[in-house]
Write an enzyme that holds these catalytic residues in place. Sequence first.
Site, PDB file in Angstrom:
ATOM      1  CB  CYS A   2      -0.880   0.017   1.230  1.00  0.00           C
ATOM      2  SG  CYS A   2      -1.837  -1.478   1.444  1.00  0.00           S
ATOM      3  NE  ARG A  27       4.524   1.729  -1.131  1.00  0.00           N
ATOM      4  CZ  ARG A  27       5.347   1.914  -0.100  1.00  0.00           C
ATOM      5  NH1 ARG A  27       6.420   2.651  -0.254  1.00  0.00           N
ATOM      6  NH2 ARG A  27       5.110   1.386   1.067  1.00  0.00           N
ATOM      7  CD1 TRP A  74      -0.543  -5.510  -3.722  1.00  0.00           C
ATOM      8  CD2 TRP A  74      -0.470  -6.516  -1.721  1.00  0.00           C
ATOM      9  NE1 TRP A  74      -0.040  -6.770  -3.906  1.00  0.00           N
ATOM     10  CE2 TRP A  74       0.012  -7.410  -2.699  1.00  0.00           C
ATOM     11  CE3 TRP A  74      -0.513  -6.938  -0.402  1.00  0.00           C
ATOM     12  CZ2 TRP A  74       0.453  -8.689  -2.398  1.00  0.00           C
ATOM     13  CZ3 TRP A  74      -0.074  -8.219  -0.091  1.00  0.00           C
ATOM     14  CH2 TRP A  74       0.400  -9.077  -1.085  1.00  0.00           C
ATOM     15  CG  ASN A 100       0.646   2.228   3.761  1.00  0.00           C
ATOM     16  OD1 ASN A 100      -0.446   2.214   3.215  1.00  0.00           O
ATOM     17  ND2 ASN A 100       1.741   2.690   3.182  1.00  0.00           N
ATOM     18  N   GLY A 101      -0.030  -0.948   6.797  1.00  0.00           N
ATOM     19  CA  GLY A 101       0.342  -1.809   7.914  1.00  0.00           C
ATOM     20  C   GLY A 101      -0.808  -2.731   8.268  1.00  0.00           C
ATOM     21  CD  GLU A 481      17.545 -11.882  -9.565  1.00  0.00           C
ATOM     22  OE1 GLU A 481      17.129 -12.498  -8.587  1.00  0.00           O
ATOM     23  OE2 GLU A 481      17.056 -10.797  -9.928  1.00  0.00           O
ATOM     24  CE  LYS A 485      13.813 -10.045 -11.426  1.00  0.00           C
ATOM     25  NZ  LYS A 485      14.663  -9.916 -10.283  1.00  0.00           N
ATOM     26  CD  GLU A 488      10.075 -10.691  -9.733  1.00  0.00           C
ATOM     27  OE1 GLU A 488      11.258 -10.360  -9.841  1.00  0.00           O
ATOM     28  OE2 GLU A 488       9.384 -10.396  -8.747  1.00  0.00           O
ATOM     29  CG  HIS A 504      21.484 -35.877  -6.574  1.00  0.00           C
ATOM     30  ND1 HIS A 504      22.056 -37.058  -6.168  1.00  0.00           N
ATOM     31  CD2 HIS A 504      22.502 -35.090  -7.004  1.00  0.00           C
ATOM     32  CE1 HIS A 504      23.375 -36.979  -6.327  1.00  0.00           C
ATOM     33  NE2 HIS A 504      23.664 -35.795  -6.834  1.00  0.00           N
ATOM     34  CE  LYS A 603      11.364  -2.098  -6.635  1.00  0.00           C
ATOM     35  NZ  LYS A 603      12.156  -3.121  -7.362  1.00  0.00           N
TER      36      LYS A 603
HETATM   37  O1  M6R Z   1      13.396  -4.268  -1.142  1.00  0.00           O
HETATM   38  P1  M6R Z   1      14.072  -5.576  -0.958  1.00  0.00           P
HETATM   39  O2  M6R Z   1      15.354  -5.689  -1.720  1.00  0.00           O
HETATM   40  O3  M6R Z   1      14.274  -5.923   0.506  1.00  0.00           O
HETATM   41  O4  M6R Z   1      13.066  -6.640  -1.539  1.00  0.00           O
HETATM   42  C1  M6R Z   1      13.305  -8.012  -1.446  1.00  0.00           C
HETATM   43  C2  M6R Z   1      12.394  -8.786  -2.373  1.00  0.00           C
HETATM   44  O5  M6R Z   1      11.047  -8.569  -2.022  1.00  0.00           O
HETATM   45  C3  M6R Z   1      12.597  -8.403  -3.846  1.00  0.00           C
HETATM   46  O6  M6R Z   1      13.909  -8.579  -4.244  1.00  0.00           O
HETATM   47  C4  M6R Z   1      11.673  -9.236  -4.756  1.00  0.00           C
HETATM   48  O7  M6R Z   1      12.068 -10.576  -4.727  1.00  0.00           O
HETATM   49  C5  M6R Z   1      11.700  -8.681  -6.181  1.00  0.00           C
HETATM   50  N1  M6R Z   1      10.372  -8.567  -6.686  1.00  0.00           N
HETATM   51  C6  M6R Z   1      12.479  -9.514  -7.127  1.00  0.00           C
HETATM   52  O8  M6R Z   1      12.464  -9.002  -8.417  1.00  0.00           O
END
Ligand code: M6R
Length: 608
Positions: A2, A27, A74, A100-101, A481, A485, A488, A504, A603
């Site tokens: 949020c 976000r 959110w 927020n929270g 990684e 990517k 997501e 394995h 985000k």
């Molecule tokens: O803001 P942060 O680096 O702490 O965030 C960590 C993860 O939430 C963030 O890297 C998330 O995995 C991304 N969406 C990856 O692209």
Amino acid sequence: MCGIIGYIGQKKATPILIQGLRHLEYRGYDSAGLAVREDGKIKCVKEVGRIDNLANKLKQSDLEGTIGIAHTRWATHGGVTQKNTHPHFSCDKKIHLVHNGIIENYKEIKNSLPGHKFVSETDSEVLAHLIEKEYKNNGNLRIAVEKALSQVRGTYGIAVIAEDEPQKIITARLGSPIVIGIGENEYFIASDTTPILPYTKKIVFLDDGEIAEITKDNIQIFNIKDEEIKKPIEKIQWDNKSTGKQGFAHYMLKEIYDQPSVFEDAIRGRIKLEEGTAILGGINMDNYQMRHIDRVIFIACGTAFHAGLVGKYIFEKLVNIPTEANIASEYRYSNPTIGENTLVFAVSQSGETIDTLAAIREAKQKGAFVRGIINVVGSTIARETDGGTYIHAGPELAVASTKAYTNMIAVMILYALQFGRLRKLTVIQGQEIIKALQNIPAQMETILKQSDKIKNISEKYKNFKNFFFLGRGLNYPVALEGSLKLKEITYIHSEAYPGGEMKHGPISLISENFPIISPITKNDLYEKMKSNLEEAKARKSPILAIATEADESIKDLADDIIYVPQTLNILEPLLNTIPLQLFAYHMAVTLGRDVDKPRNLAKSVTVE
Ligand code: M6R
């Protein structure tokens, strides 16, 4: 997750709030709303879906007021509906708030407010009613908010307006950030600096337990004991230019292309070629303390965790200290053993990830040195660590993290040089690494030039439903990684494994319908990785290789190849990850996905 934006001043609030909401889109959210004071009344407009939906709805009601609050939601408690969208309001609609929270005891509070009419399923709404009750008792909005918050268990960043105290916004935080921007006879309240920076660079960061009373000409801040306090005004350096798309179709693409220049920002002024070392003053430790560190732990989530895994390899190689990378959400509940010479690095782009924050609080409690490797200046983790280094990646607005990852690794390499040179690393070895580091931006550019080729490759792979990413050594975190990517932003299933682990179990999945993407660059494990790919090839898996320039022999094995320039083994993740970022990006575009705002993701993950 949020987002909050509020405005009080002399200008029309609505356009500023809408613009602010657009800056907060990155976000992640699924509905948005605002409340503006107009002709002595508070008018509230909400809409599910994109900010554009809200903006269109607002065209029918030209709000002229100069005070307002707005929110991107959110969903956590209750579905994505207009009623659950913020701002929430009291029974008499005279008090509106955005939150927020999470209010953990919202059910108890709700039950303690008989006669109140609740219209949403959210935890946040109870706060508006609790403030209403307290306001009726004492007639002072700030005191009413304080009294209400003292009954709450959970986390909050809030902004509140009331019809009966017309020229005022009350804002407060506990565990969910609130920043206040100071303009000329105007103030901005937000959950991060992004929506404020187009208007002012002068920022006050609220700390947990603080509450601010803001009019257009004045701000008063009170601590948890209700004492008025003076807070420093900080100057934020990010320019407005770095928050735009700069002609790119998406923020993610822009941020991938930012990498050469922000990498330079990360290392600029921090290396000493002659001595073969780096100087990161933010570590806040003397040489004696640094020499006595006997364990290093990187704590992070998601992409930042993958950077931490790279950091582990690099530290073990250059510094020779036992090093771990831990996922924060697990670490926080693991009852970790911490020695008096343990150094914990919290790695985070946003600096707000709640799991990372909780994990470092645990490490601190047990006596570790805790330092940050953070992007967002003034963020909660940056403020809660006892030092550390900003990675200088600039604003990263696409949900999928790209440039923050490479800059986190850049800073880890600098730390490894600094610690390594106090131990066994020779000046010649240090110089060799620095020279290779200085070549990285130009080498990144050569990879970016292959974007069109990668786009064509993605066309070929777009109909597959499953992918394996395989790598060994430092290419294993690269594979992780690349896989993250892809999943997501394309929603395609993918898994990453160390190449040697396939036999394995996972190899049973391999078939001509299950492609393998493998960073297989010329390093110590090249031949081993090649054998693993042979095993996959024998089972007809299509193979896309990320290989070192001029590697001819890989052609016998791979169906498609993206070449990357040669660098030192420890620097390979800085280059090898970029083709995978581009591959995921082009796949997502080809499949028509919402690249910058993938479904279900936020985000900055500020809830557990
Ligand atoms: O803001 P942060 O680096 O702490 O965030 C960590 C993860 O939430 C963030 O890297 C998330 O995995 C991304 N969406 C990856 O692209």
